[in-house]
Design a protein around this motif. Structure first.
Motif, mmCIF file in Angstrom:
data_model
loop_
_atom_site.group_PDB
_atom_site.id
_atom_site.type_symbol
_atom_site.label_atom_id
_atom_site.label_comp_id
_atom_site.label_asym_id
_atom_site.label_seq_id
_atom_site.Cartn_x
_atom_site.Cartn_y
_atom_site.Cartn_z
ATOM 1 N N VAL A 147 -28.564 -6.437 -16.693
ATOM 2 C CA VAL A 147 -28.823 -5.559 -17.842
ATOM 3 C C VAL A 147 -27.731 -5.698 -18.910
ATOM 4 O O VAL A 147 -28.010 -5.835 -20.107
ATOM 5 C CB VAL A 147 -28.932 -4.093 -17.375
ATOM 6 C CG1 VAL A 147 -29.011 -3.153 -18.587
ATOM 7 C CG2 VAL A 147 -30.151 -3.912 -16.485
ATOM 8 N N ALA A 148 -26.463 -5.655 -18.469
ATOM 9 C CA ALA A 148 -25.361 -5.578 -19.435
ATOM 10 C C ALA A 148 -25.117 -6.890 -20.170
ATOM 11 O O ALA A 148 -24.884 -6.884 -21.385
ATOM 12 C CB ALA A 148 -24.085 -5.139 -18.722
ATOM 13 N N ALA A 149 -25.175 -8.018 -19.447
ATOM 14 C CA ALA A 149 -24.810 -9.303 -20.070
ATOM 15 C C ALA A 149 -25.674 -9.649 -21.279
ATOM 16 O O ALA A 149 -25.138 -9.972 -22.351
ATOM 17 C CB ALA A 149 -24.866 -10.421 -19.025
ATOM 18 N N PRO A 150 -27.019 -9.580 -21.186
ATOM 19 C CA PRO A 150 -27.829 -9.914 -22.373
ATOM 20 C C PRO A 150 -27.608 -8.963 -23.538
ATOM 21 O O PRO A 150 -27.597 -9.391 -24.696
ATOM 22 C CB PRO A 150 -29.276 -9.819 -21.853
ATOM 23 C CG PRO A 150 -29.171 -9.958 -20.369
ATOM 24 C CD PRO A 150 -27.870 -9.320 -20.015
ATOM 25 N N PHE A 189 -24.849 -7.122 -24.370
ATOM 26 C CA PHE A 189 -23.569 -7.356 -25.045
ATOM 27 C C PHE A 189 -23.527 -8.728 -25.701
ATOM 28 O O PHE A 189 -22.876 -8.906 -26.732
ATOM 29 C CB PHE A 189 -22.421 -7.192 -24.045
ATOM 30 C CG PHE A 189 -22.001 -5.762 -23.833
ATOM 31 C CD1 PHE A 189 -20.826 -5.287 -24.374
ATOM 32 C CD2 PHE A 189 -22.808 -4.887 -23.119
ATOM 33 C CE1 PHE A 189 -20.443 -3.967 -24.196
ATOM 34 C CE2 PHE A 189 -22.437 -3.569 -22.923
ATOM 35 C CZ PHE A 189 -21.253 -3.097 -23.475
ATOM 36 N N LYS A 190 -24.194 -9.699 -25.097
ATOM 37 C CA LYS A 190 -24.270 -11.021 -25.712
ATOM 38 C C LYS A 190 -25.037 -10.952 -27.027
ATOM 39 O O LYS A 190 -24.651 -11.566 -28.031
ATOM 40 C CB LYS A 190 -24.957 -11.996 -24.758
ATOM 41 C CG LYS A 190 -24.982 -13.439 -25.229
ATOM 42 C CD LYS A 190 -23.630 -14.086 -25.121
ATOM 43 C CE LYS A 190 -23.704 -15.573 -25.420
ATOM 44 N NZ LYS A 190 -22.374 -16.221 -25.358
ATOM 45 N N TYR A 230 -19.939 -6.949 -18.603
ATOM 46 C CA TYR A 230 -19.706 -6.751 -17.165
ATOM 47 C C TYR A 230 -18.728 -5.597 -16.922
ATOM 48 O O TYR A 230 -18.907 -4.791 -16.003
ATOM 49 C CB TYR A 230 -19.139 -8.036 -16.546
ATOM 50 C CG TYR A 230 -20.085 -9.214 -16.595
ATOM 51 C CD1 TYR A 230 -21.444 -9.052 -16.351
ATOM 52 C CD2 TYR A 230 -19.625 -10.487 -16.899
ATOM 53 C CE1 TYR A 230 -22.314 -10.126 -16.394
ATOM 54 C CE2 TYR A 230 -20.492 -11.571 -16.945
ATOM 55 C CZ TYR A 230 -21.828 -11.386 -16.691
ATOM 56 O OH TYR A 230 -22.679 -12.456 -16.741
ATOM 57 N N LEU A 231 -17.683 -5.507 -17.745
ATOM 58 C CA LEU A 231 -16.734 -4.402 -17.611
ATOM 59 C C LEU A 231 -17.422 -3.053 -17.829
ATOM 60 O O LEU A 231 -17.214 -2.101 -17.068
ATOM 61 C CB LEU A 231 -15.602 -4.563 -18.625
ATOM 62 C CG LEU A 231 -14.477 -5.544 -18.280
ATOM 63 C CD1 LEU A 231 -13.570 -5.723 -19.480
ATOM 64 C CD2 LEU A 231 -13.683 -5.055 -17.094
ATOM 65 N N ILE A 248 -12.555 -8.023 -27.405
ATOM 66 C CA ILE A 248 -12.604 -7.481 -28.767
ATOM 67 C C ILE A 248 -11.505 -8.109 -29.615
ATOM 68 O O ILE A 248 -11.729 -8.511 -30.764
ATOM 69 C CB ILE A 248 -12.463 -5.947 -28.737
ATOM 70 C CG1 ILE A 248 -13.616 -5.327 -27.930
ATOM 71 C CG2 ILE A 248 -12.441 -5.385 -30.150
ATOM 72 C CD1 ILE A 248 -13.494 -3.824 -27.757
ATOM 73 N N GLY A 249 -10.298 -8.217 -29.045
ATOM 74 C CA GLY A 249 -9.194 -8.830 -29.776
ATOM 75 C C GLY A 249 -9.453 -10.282 -30.105
ATOM 76 O O GLY A 249 -9.141 -10.752 -31.207
#
Length: 604
Positions: free
Chosen positions: A20-23, A25-26, A36-37, A373-374
């Motif tokens: 769920v998270a990877a797509p 945030f990508k 993932y975090l 983010i950095g």
């Protein structure tokens, strides 16, 4: 039944979180690592779906191990030797200068005494190999100049874990005895030497034996065994598991089985590394962050800013341009996985309280979360005037030409390319052929060219032309279809099996095809004519005429079918017009030994 059911449900949660998270945030441009975090934070600290994040983190560290093994596969020992100045020069400077600066900050804060400050300072000086390398790999920058310098610093940090762990025992009063650090160092050196000897004399013969059997699952099992076995050996010697996997990868970097091993390990690496990042999120102690919110809010940006500033300055001093130095500085400002080990060990040794160790672990974890983010924000500080080039120093992979199959046809073609000054990556599935070719100095790699992951590992993304020189028609067709489906912009030059196969390949739209027997047959016929007394020039012109007729007939057959162009075939000897009128007409029933051969040439 409860334990297996709990393990099953936790696995479902971890995999579901990754899916769920990877797509998401990508798609948002934030990167999969941050996804993932976030998934780990939601699953663990927020909804308490999984409470034992530390145990999962211990298993998921295998993802980092596999990542370092794959990186090692891409670094020949000669290349590693060329990087020695960055590893031991820039790497040492980064650890020492950053460690001293952060030690001073820790002492100034008053949270720990001078001994704890040293452990905190040098522990925070280490960066996360998993996070940095995942970002580099995601951006395709592993082999760039700044990617290699970043990796050099990370590699030295992995080496530095041994003296830092020894330092804890010294600060603790030498609980193991005054000779313990020296003993640990000797054991570590011995383990590295054993790894080098095993890699040089045992690993390649092992994979040769397994490859001859053709057992695909045995090759995968052997790859996992080598990675995990070398990692365990290094861990027993006091080094990091990742260092052991990296060394085994380096020892196999010049092996013909390099690309096949990379393709076998890649799926495990990807899944376990994703679970590692989720486990980092699971381990985030929100109550510690809330109880010390002000301290953490101040400490995390200060630590990251100090590290980034020092790294930028050292990179500039050592010759990196501004853009590269900025990229490295924003890639490595976070704390690392080994910080967890150092702080936990220091807490157990009494150099700092367990609450302080937990606070430092939380700072490291939060700095990891801020790294993607950095890294994204660093692009705003780039001048953009420098042209970044890939490092093409790796022999084989990354060449302009990727050859699939090293048959007798491919061997001759490779000679032409090498004589023209072009490097060629060759992958071959026959262990015997690899061994024979290696004895003549060829650099070819073991791998199945019909697999997309093998082609990608062999550098098809960077290849300008793919030469398909396999012997079996069905294998050739499978490779052609795979390349056309997944790499449509790559030019395909293909060896065809026969005339019918050439027609099929042209219908598929390959850039160039050639029957292996065409050129040899033309030359053979010319030499025969010359032996019968035909002048060499005339024989050459006849051969060229046949070549043009063959190409014209093949073009007709592509559009009209196999029977097209039959009139272009010579089924009788060409009789030149006589200068003197014959005394009698030719017998129309005279036998012609070449008659009836038109159908036979359809297969030529």
């Amino acid at each position: 039944m409860s334990a297996p059911n709990a393990l099953f449900s936790e696995t479902i949660l971890l995999l579901g979180g990754a899916v769920v998270a990877a797509p998401i945030f990508k798609k948002l441009g934030l990167g999969t690592v941050l996804g993932y975090l976030a998934a780990g934070i939601v699953i663990g600290p927020v909804f308490h779906g999984i409470t034992d994040g530390e145990q999962i983190l211990g298993v998921a560290e295998l993802g980092v191990v596999f990542l370092l093994f794959i990186i090692g596969l891409e670094l020949k020992p000669s290349r590693l030797w060329q990087m020695r100045r960055d590893i031991f020069g820039l790497g040492t400077g980064q650890v020492v200068v950053t460690g001293l600066a952060l030690t001073a900050l820790a002492w100034t804060s008053g949270v720990v005494d001078w001994r704890g400050s040293i452990v905190a300072g040098f522990g925070l000086a280490l960066s996360s190999t998993a996070f940095a390398m995942q970002i580099l790999e995601g951006d395709g920058d592993v082999n760039t100049r700044y990617g290699q310098r970043s990796f050099s610093m990370l590699l030295f940090q992995d080496l530095a874990i041994v003296p830092l762990l020894a330092l804890i025992s010294v600060l603790d009063g030498g609980g193991k005895g005054s000779n313990a650090p020296l003993t640990d160092f000797a054991v570590a050196v011995g383990a590295v030497a054993a790894m080098v000897v095993a890699g040089r004399y045992l690993l390649t013969p092992l994979f040769q034996v397994i490859a001859r059997t053709g057992a695909r699952e045995a090759m995968i099992a052997a790859a996992l065994f080598v990675v995990m076995g070398s990692a365990s050996l290094m861990q027993l010697a006091g080094l990091s598991m990742a260092m052991g996997a990296f060394l085994s990868g380096v020892m196999l970097a010049e092996s013909s089985y390099r690309h096949e091993l990379e393709a076998d390990i890649e799926p495990f690496r990807g899944v376990l590394l994703a679970i590692f990042f989720i486990a980092v999120g699971l381990s985030l102690e929100l109550d510690v962050l809330f109880d010390n919110a002000l301290f953490v809010i101040v400490a995390v940006p200060i630590v990251m800013a100090v590290k980034a500033t020092i790294i930028y300055g050292l990179c500039r001093i050592s010759g990196s341009p501004h853009d590269d130095a900025i990229r490295i500085a924003f890639l490595l400002p976070q704390g690392g996985e080994f910080g967890f080990v150092l702080f936990t060990t220091a807490g157990a040794a009494g150099l700092m309280s367990t609450s302080t160790a937990s606070l430092l672990v939380a700072i490291v974890t939060l700095s990891m979360a801020l790294t993607p983010i950095g890294a994204a924000l660093s692009k705003r500080l780039l001048n953009g005037d420098e042209h970044e080039e890939l490092d093409e120093d790796f022999e084989g992979a990354g060449a302009d030409v990727l050859m699939v199959g090293f048959s007798r046809f491919g061997q001759i073609a490779a000679q032409i390319l090498l004589a023209g000054g072009r490097s060629v990556t060759v992958i071959e599935f026959s262990a015997d052929r690899i061994r024979q070719a290696s004895s003549f100095g060829f650099r070819i790699y073991f791998g199945d060219g019909t697999r997309k992951d093998v082609l990608r590992s062999a550098g098809i993304d960077r290849a300008k032309i793919v030469l398909v020189c396999t012997q079996k028609k069905e294998v050739t067709d499978k490779v052609v279809e795979l390349v056309q489906a997944d790499y449509p912009h790559t030019r395909l030059y293909v060896r065809s099996y026969d005339r019918i196969h050439s027609i099929e390949l042209r219908n598929k739209g390959v850039d160039y095809e050639l029957r292996e027997t065409l050129e040899s047959g033309l030359l053979f016929g010319r030499r025969t004519l010359e032996a019968l007394g035909v002048p060499e020039v005339d024989a050459y012109e006849i051969g060229e005429d046949i070549r043009k007729r063959d190409e014209a007939r093949l073009a007709l057959q592509v559009s009209e079918g196999l029977q097209a162009g039959r009139d272009m075939l010579f089924s009788h000897p060409v009789r030149p017009e006589p200068l003197v009128k014959p005394k009698r007409a030719a017998d129309p029933f005279e036998d012609d030994p070449l008659a009836g051969t038109a159908d036979a040439t359809a297969e030529a």
